[in-house]
Design an enzyme around this catalytic site. Sequence first.
Site, PDB file in Angstrom:
ATOM      1  N   TYR A 141       0.820  -1.209   0.000  1.00 47.66           N
ATOM      2  CA  TYR A 141       0.000   0.000   0.000  1.00 47.66           C
ATOM      3  C   TYR A 141       0.860   1.267   0.000  1.00 47.66           C
ATOM      4  O   TYR A 141       0.454   2.296  -0.517  1.00 47.66           O
ATOM      5  CB  TYR A 141      -0.879   0.028   1.257  1.00 47.66           C
ATOM      6  CG  TYR A 141      -2.149  -0.778   1.170  1.00 47.66           C
ATOM      7  CD1 TYR A 141      -2.367  -1.668   0.118  1.00 47.66           C
ATOM      8  CD2 TYR A 141      -3.124  -0.654   2.135  1.00 47.66           C
ATOM      9  CE1 TYR A 141      -3.538  -2.405   0.064  1.00 47.66           C
ATOM     10  CE2 TYR A 141      -4.299  -1.389   2.081  1.00 47.66           C
ATOM     11  CZ  TYR A 141      -4.499  -2.261   1.049  1.00 47.66           C
ATOM     12  OH  TYR A 141      -5.658  -2.987   0.989  1.00 47.66           O
ATOM     13  N   GLY A 142       2.019   1.189   0.629  1.00 47.60           N
ATOM     14  CA  GLY A 142       2.809   2.395   0.869  1.00 47.60           C
ATOM     15  C   GLY A 142       3.225   3.140  -0.379  1.00 47.60           C
ATOM     16  O   GLY A 142       3.506   4.335  -0.338  1.00 47.60           O
ATOM     17  N   CYS A 174      -3.858  -1.737   9.734  1.00 48.17           N
ATOM     18  CA  CYS A 174      -2.856  -1.256   8.781  1.00 48.17           C
ATOM     19  C   CYS A 174      -2.786   0.258   8.924  1.00 48.17           C
ATOM     20  O   CYS A 174      -3.804   0.942   8.750  1.00 48.17           O
ATOM     21  CB  CYS A 174      -3.277  -1.645   7.363  1.00 48.17           C
ATOM     22  SG  CYS A 174      -2.288  -0.921   6.035  1.00 48.17           S
ATOM     23  N   ASN A 175      -1.614   0.774   9.269  1.00 45.78           N
ATOM     24  CA  ASN A 175      -1.479   2.224   9.479  1.00 45.78           C
ATOM     25  C   ASN A 175      -1.760   3.013   8.209  1.00 45.78           C
ATOM     26  O   ASN A 175      -2.450   4.041   8.235  1.00 45.78           O
ATOM     27  CB  ASN A 175      -0.061   2.553   9.963  1.00 45.78           C
ATOM     28  CG  ASN A 175       0.158   2.218  11.421  1.00 45.78           C
ATOM     29  OD1 ASN A 175      -0.073   3.037  12.290  1.00 45.78           O
ATOM     30  ND2 ASN A 175       0.595   1.008  11.690  1.00 45.78           N
ATOM     31  N   THR A 176      -1.227   2.541   7.085  1.00 41.16           N
ATOM     32  CA  THR A 176      -1.395   3.283   5.827  1.00 41.16           C
ATOM     33  C   THR A 176      -2.872   3.389   5.468  1.00 41.16           C
ATOM     34  O   THR A 176      -3.385   4.469   5.177  1.00 41.16           O
ATOM     35  CB  THR A 176      -0.621   2.603   4.681  1.00 41.16           C
ATOM     36  OG1 THR A 176       0.748   2.453   5.067  1.00 41.16           O
ATOM     37  CG2 THR A 176      -0.687   3.433   3.415  1.00 41.16           C
ATOM     38  N   CYS A 184       3.773   0.768  11.393  1.00 40.84           N
ATOM     39  CA  CYS A 184       3.275  -0.181  10.402  1.00 40.84           C
ATOM     40  C   CYS A 184       3.123  -1.488  11.157  1.00 40.84           C
ATOM     41  O   CYS A 184       4.040  -1.878  11.892  1.00 40.84           O
ATOM     42  CB  CYS A 184       4.270  -0.344   9.249  1.00 40.84           C
ATOM     43  SG  CYS A 184       3.880  -1.714   8.125  1.00 40.84           S
TER      44      CYS A 184
END
Length: 265
Positions: free
Chosen positions: A44-45, A76-78, A190
């Site tokens: 994703y990043g 998920c952080n993103t 993350c």
Amino acid sequence: MSDSASPILLFDSGVGGLTVLAELRKLLPDAPVIYAADLAGLPYGTKSEAEIAARVAGLLGRMSERYEPRLVCIACNTASTIALGMVRDVLEIPIVGTVPAIKPAAAMTHTGVIGLLGTEATIRQAYVDNLEAEFANGKTLLRHAAPGLVAAAEAKLRGAPVPPATIDAAVAGLREQPKGSEIDTVVLACTHFPLLEDELAEAFGPEVRFVDGAQGIARRIANLTEGQEFSREQPDFAVTTGPLETLVELGNAFSALGIDGLKQF
């Protein structure tokens, strides 16, 4: 499906969310869980905000129709820093996101210099700027994008060696910034990164402590489901949007956390 068998849906781009599942099992061992890994969308990043928001909201809409979860956790952080608001608009159930643990890091630091490791997409978000302004005012927050750690974490779960150069590059990315030598607390922003905490700790040295959001997320899920009944009408399972064999390679990591069924979404 009875209400008590309605699952908690844990969603991540890959298998970083297993760090959240491990903490959730300690607090809610009887809760039925479905783990969803968007391996077709990994990583994703490197994607744009619009791509991530549309993908996550679309997938969670379809998964909610199919699995009827009582709660969704975006582990998920993103995805959380970008799509959380949109997903909450689409779904009428509680949505728990994952945010960089800047608040606890700011409380822990003695030198006042905090490192943050995340994906490219996470570290550029205004969401992170706002957390810094609110909780780390007067402190120094140094950010570094370390996308290589995602692949390294997934490789480690498959039993492959972690490339030391990947770890060293992530550490250097923080240490070589102004004040980088004063870092004593590192935020693992993350959900994949805590899987590499041992390797990172060795590279950073004994004076650095690490903080991630997994325990806080598990507590939040427990609070939101307090008083609810849990029962399993079927074994817990994981689904993937990508090739099933990629998930099967990680079978031991899943079964260690009580997930034996692996399926294609």
